[in-house]
Design an enzyme around this catalytic site. Structure first.
Site, PDB file in Angstrom:
ATOM      1  N   HIS A 169       0.847  -1.187   0.000  1.00 47.75           N
ATOM      2  CA  HIS A 169       0.000   0.000   0.000  1.00 47.75           C
ATOM      3  C   HIS A 169       0.884   1.239   0.000  1.00 47.75           C
ATOM      4  O   HIS A 169       1.939   1.242   0.624  1.00 47.75           O
ATOM      5  CB  HIS A 169      -0.886   0.006   1.258  1.00 47.75           C
ATOM      6  CG  HIS A 169      -2.030   0.933   1.150  1.00 47.75           C
ATOM      7  ND1 HIS A 169      -1.923   2.270   1.463  1.00 47.75           N
ATOM      8  CD2 HIS A 169      -3.302   0.739   0.718  1.00 47.75           C
ATOM      9  CE1 HIS A 169      -3.086   2.838   1.242  1.00 47.75           C
ATOM     10  NE2 HIS A 169      -3.933   1.946   0.784  1.00 47.75           N
TER      11      HIS A 169
ATOM     12  N   ASP B 178      -8.002  -5.305   0.201  1.00 51.85           N
ATOM     13  CA  ASP B 178      -8.518  -6.125  -0.893  1.00 51.85           C
ATOM     14  C   ASP B 178      -8.156  -7.605  -0.761  1.00 51.85           C
ATOM     15  O   ASP B 178      -8.731  -8.437  -1.460  1.00 51.85           O
ATOM     16  CB  ASP B 178      -7.976  -5.612  -2.231  1.00 51.85           C
ATOM     17  CG  ASP B 178      -8.442  -4.194  -2.493  1.00 51.85           C
ATOM     18  OD1 ASP B 178      -9.642  -3.958  -2.351  1.00 51.85           O
ATOM     19  OD2 ASP B 178      -7.608  -3.338  -2.828  1.00 51.85           O
TER      20      ASP B 178
HETATM   21  C1  LIG Z   1      -0.655  -0.572  -3.917  1.00 52.83           C
HETATM   22  C2  LIG Z   1       0.657  -0.319  -4.669  1.00 52.83           C
HETATM   23  C3  LIG Z   1       0.298   0.202  -6.057  1.00 52.83           C
HETATM   24  C4  LIG Z   1       1.436   0.733  -3.904  1.00 52.83           C
HETATM   25  O1  LIG Z   1       2.557   0.972  -4.599  1.00 52.83           O
HETATM   26  P1  LIG Z   1       3.629   2.148  -4.364  1.00 52.83           P
HETATM   27  O2  LIG Z   1       3.456   2.821  -3.085  1.00 52.83           O
HETATM   28  O3  LIG Z   1       3.601   2.979  -5.596  1.00 52.83           O
HETATM   29  O4  LIG Z   1       4.914   1.317  -4.262  1.00 52.83           O
HETATM   30  P2  LIG Z   1       5.800   0.835  -5.470  1.00 52.83           P
HETATM   31  O5  LIG Z   1       4.971   0.338  -6.609  1.00 52.83           O
HETATM   32  O6  LIG Z   1       6.781   1.928  -5.723  1.00 52.83           O
HETATM   33  O7  LIG Z   1       6.531  -0.377  -4.794  1.00 52.83           O
HETATM   34  C5  LIG Z   1       7.545  -0.237  -3.837  1.00 52.83           C
HETATM   35  C6  LIG Z   1       8.361  -1.497  -3.870  1.00 52.83           C
HETATM   36  O8  LIG Z   1       7.579  -2.589  -3.354  1.00 52.83           O
HETATM   37  C7  LIG Z   1       7.391  -3.576  -4.364  1.00 52.83           C
HETATM   38  N1  LIG Z   1       5.994  -3.987  -4.305  1.00 52.83           N
HETATM   39  C8  LIG Z   1       4.930  -3.200  -4.001  1.00 52.83           C
HETATM   40  N2  LIG Z   1       3.815  -3.928  -3.994  1.00 52.83           N
HETATM   41  C9  LIG Z   1       4.175  -5.176  -4.304  1.00 52.83           C
HETATM   42  C10 LIG Z   1       3.438  -6.376  -4.455  1.00 52.83           C
HETATM   43  N3  LIG Z   1       2.128  -6.400  -4.281  1.00 52.83           N
HETATM   44  N4  LIG Z   1       4.110  -7.494  -4.800  1.00 52.83           N
HETATM   45  C11 LIG Z   1       5.422  -7.468  -4.972  1.00 52.83           C
HETATM   46  N5  LIG Z   1       6.200  -6.358  -4.831  1.00 52.83           N
HETATM   47  C12 LIG Z   1       5.563  -5.233  -4.504  1.00 52.83           C
HETATM   48  C13 LIG Z   1       7.700  -2.887  -5.680  1.00 52.83           C
HETATM   49  O9  LIG Z   1       8.124  -3.815  -6.654  1.00 52.83           O
HETATM   50  C14 LIG Z   1       8.793  -1.941  -5.267  1.00 52.83           C
HETATM   51  O10 LIG Z   1       9.992  -2.669  -5.134  1.00 52.83           O
HETATM   52  P3  LIG Z   1      11.449  -1.958  -5.384  1.00 52.83           P
HETATM   53  O11 LIG Z   1      11.472  -0.749  -4.493  1.00 52.83           O
HETATM   54  O12 LIG Z   1      12.413  -3.021  -4.990  1.00 52.83           O
HETATM   55  O13 LIG Z   1      11.470  -1.622  -6.847  1.00 52.83           O
HETATM   56  C15 LIG Z   1       1.496  -1.620  -4.776  1.00 52.83           C
HETATM   57  O14 LIG Z   1       1.827  -2.077  -3.486  1.00 52.83           O
HETATM   58  C16 LIG Z   1       0.785  -2.705  -5.584  1.00 52.83           C
HETATM   59  O15 LIG Z   1       0.870  -2.714  -6.816  1.00 52.83           O
HETATM   60  N6  LIG Z   1       0.050  -3.641  -4.888  1.00 52.83           N
HETATM   61  C17 LIG Z   1      -0.706  -4.632  -5.584  1.00 52.83           C
HETATM   62  C18 LIG Z   1      -2.044  -4.052  -6.032  1.00 52.83           C
HETATM   63  C19 LIG Z   1      -2.982  -3.829  -4.880  1.00 52.83           C
HETATM   64  O16 LIG Z   1      -3.165  -4.679  -4.024  1.00 52.83           O
HETATM   65  N7  LIG Z   1      -3.626  -2.648  -4.864  1.00 52.83           N
HETATM   66  C20 LIG Z   1      -4.615  -2.286  -3.872  1.00 52.83           C
HETATM   67  C21 LIG Z   1      -4.150  -1.179  -2.995  1.00 52.83           C
HETATM   68  S1  LIG Z   1      -5.310  -0.898  -1.690  1.00 52.83           S
END
Ligand SMILES: CC(C)(COP(=O)(O)OP(=O)(O)OC[C@H]1O[C@@H](n2cnc3c(N)ncnc32)[C@H](O)[C@@H]1OP(=O)(O)O)[C@@H](O)C(=O)NCCC(=O)NCCS
Length: 425
Positions: free
Chosen positions: A303, A360
């Site tokens: 998140h 979720d």
């Molecule tokens: C929610 C989300 C978009 C938040 O992302 P964010 O704050 O932008 O964080 P980032 O996408 O920059 O990710 C940070 C790091 O964690 C990793 N990461 C984040 N979520 C991950 C996941 N669900 N699975 C694997 N790795 C994950 C990224 O690869 C990144 O790794 P790095 O720093 O080594 O490159 C992300 O966690 C995600 O895609 N989750 C899955 C979708 C989901 O469940 N969404 C509902 C949110 S309520």
């Protein structure tokens, strides 16, 4: 006493005010930065940017705290109705008994949708995703319910209509997609029960309301009711800042919520768990999620704000156990989800990246258990989030410091180049 920070660049000093929130958060007010220094700030994805001051929802992502208007979400999930929660978010305080009664009467009076709107539904291709339909139908509401002259009356009426009709629109889309007879809202049923009845009642099999199923939906909606400046809420504020109608702003919020990285994740979780169940590849899924060359992510994990266990996921997980036990359902996806969580939470990658289950991760299992089809999961999220979107929109239009949302950029394209006529390219 006002505080400020000093920015020193090339020997010049610039002072910028510090803003404090009521829970101790601090921000540097950079609104005069460009004027004073010529600089803008760059923060891709707005991960460290406050877009507004807000008195609606407080999240502490490090401690896993979520409060609406100061009240912990755990208490609301335990004691409040969804209607009370909506009133709280929109009006800033819990309603009195009389206010709640008046609110309920209004919601009931506006729960029907214009019969002519049925024609739209009937002409969408059967394969249309209900989120696309919902977003279009909410935008279309303006044409059926024209603007009132008195601004305050117009706002109150639009808010009531949206809260009440969105439920009916959602259930309608489900019934029509199945080719079934439409079920109208009933004045004797409360908000959640009414929705369930519109979804599942049928002339050949009357729907029997189960209080645990109603409670599960109520808690699901309360947990989703607001989440400060998330992607869809920011979309509502951004689109709303152009002074479009509330219908158009909410329609934009629904479109944003549809995305798999946002509200669409609840559907994506079930799809992922089903695939894991089918291929029996739990460990492989975890390995793939860690592999930087693989775009696969563990859906329902991680998140932007929570770097601890999402408090909503904790409640949803308990709810999944309770509802499945009550309905005597054994869902292999719940066992897979729990096992997956256990593996991930012990894994160095997930520990180092502070990745925990989000709301979720378990919510889809609850929705599935109460009979909601997978492609309607995000629609259910949208109904839940509606009071938050409305509250945030209302706060933004009442804000004396209101401005059109219009971020800047750092241009990295070509410098001025001349137009080349087509024959010379
Ligand atoms: C929610 C989300 C978009 C938040 O992302 P964010 O704050 O932008 O964080 P980032 O996408 O920059 O990710 C940070 C790091 O964690 C990793 N990461 C984040 N979520 C991950 C996941 N669900 N699975 C694997 N790795 C994950 C990224 O690869 C990144 O790794 P790095 O720093 O080594 O490159 C992300 O966690 C995600 O895609 N989750 C899955 C979708 C989901 O469940 N969404 C509902 C949110 S309520």
């Amino acid at each position: 006493m006002s505080e400020s920070v000093k920015l020193i660049y090339n020997g010049n000093e610039f002072e910028l005010p510090v803003i404090f929130g009521s829970e101790g958060e601090r921000a540097i007010d950079i609104s005069t930065l460009r004027e004073k220094t010529g600089f803008i700030t760059l923060d891709t994805g707005y991960a460290n940017t406050g877009s507004c001051e807000s008195a609606i929802t407080y999240i502490n992502g490090e401690k896993g705290i979520l409060r609406y208007r100061g009240i912990p979400v755990e208490q609301l999930a335990e004691h409040a109705t969804f209607k009370e929660t909506a009133y709280l978010l929109i009006n800033g305080r819990l309603p009195t008994r009389e206010e709640l009664t008046r609110f309920s009467v209004l919601l009931n009076d506006h729960s029907l949708v214009h019969e002519d709107m049925r024609a739209f539904y009937e002409n969408f291709p059967r394969s249309s995703h209900p989120m696309g339909i919902l977003s279009s139908m909410v935008n279309a509401l303006r044409s059926f319910y024209p603007e009132l002259q008195n601004l305050e009356e117009e706002i109150n009426m639009t808010v009531t209509r949206l809260l009440s009709k969105v439920r009916t629109l959602a259930a309608l889309s489900y019934k029509i997609s199945r080719g079934h007879k439409v079920v109208y809202p009933r004045p004797d049923l409360a908000y959640c029960s009414n929705f369930l009845n519109m979804m599942f009642d049928s002339p050949v099999r009357p729907y029997e309301l189960d209080e645990d199923v109603v409670r599960a939906l109520r808690v699901f909606w309360i947990l989703h009711a607001d989440h400060e400046q998330n992607c869809s809420t920011s979309a509502v504020r951004l689109v709303g800042s152009a002074r479009v109608t509330l219908y158009a702003a909410i329609s934009a919020g629904i479109a944003a919520l549809w995305g798999p990285l946002h509200g669409g994740a609840n559907q994506a979780v079930i799809e992922m768990l089903s695939e894991i169940a089918e291929k029996k590849n739990m460990k492989k899924a975890v390995e793939r999620a860690k592999d930087k060359k693989d775009p696969f992510r563990l859906m329902g994990f991680g998140h932007r704000v929570y770097k601890a266990y999402d408090p909503r996921a904790r409640i949803m997980k308990k709810m999944a156990d309770k509802v499945l036990a009550k309905l005597n359902i054994s869902d292999p996806l719940l066992d897979i989800a729990k096992e997956l969580e256990e593996i991930a939470l012990k894994d160095d990658y997930f520990i180092e990246h502070h990745l925990y289950p989000n709301v979720d991760f378990y919510s889809g299992i609850v929705l599935r258990a109460i009979g909601i089809p997978t492609n309607m999961f995000t629609v259910l999220f949208a109904i839940g989030r509606l009071p938050g979107w409305i509250a945030q929109w209302r706060e933004s239009i009442d804000d004396p410091k209101w401005k059109l949302y219009r971020p800047r950029q750092i241009y990295i394209g070509p410098k001025e180049t001349s137009f080349v006529p087509i024959d010379e390219r």
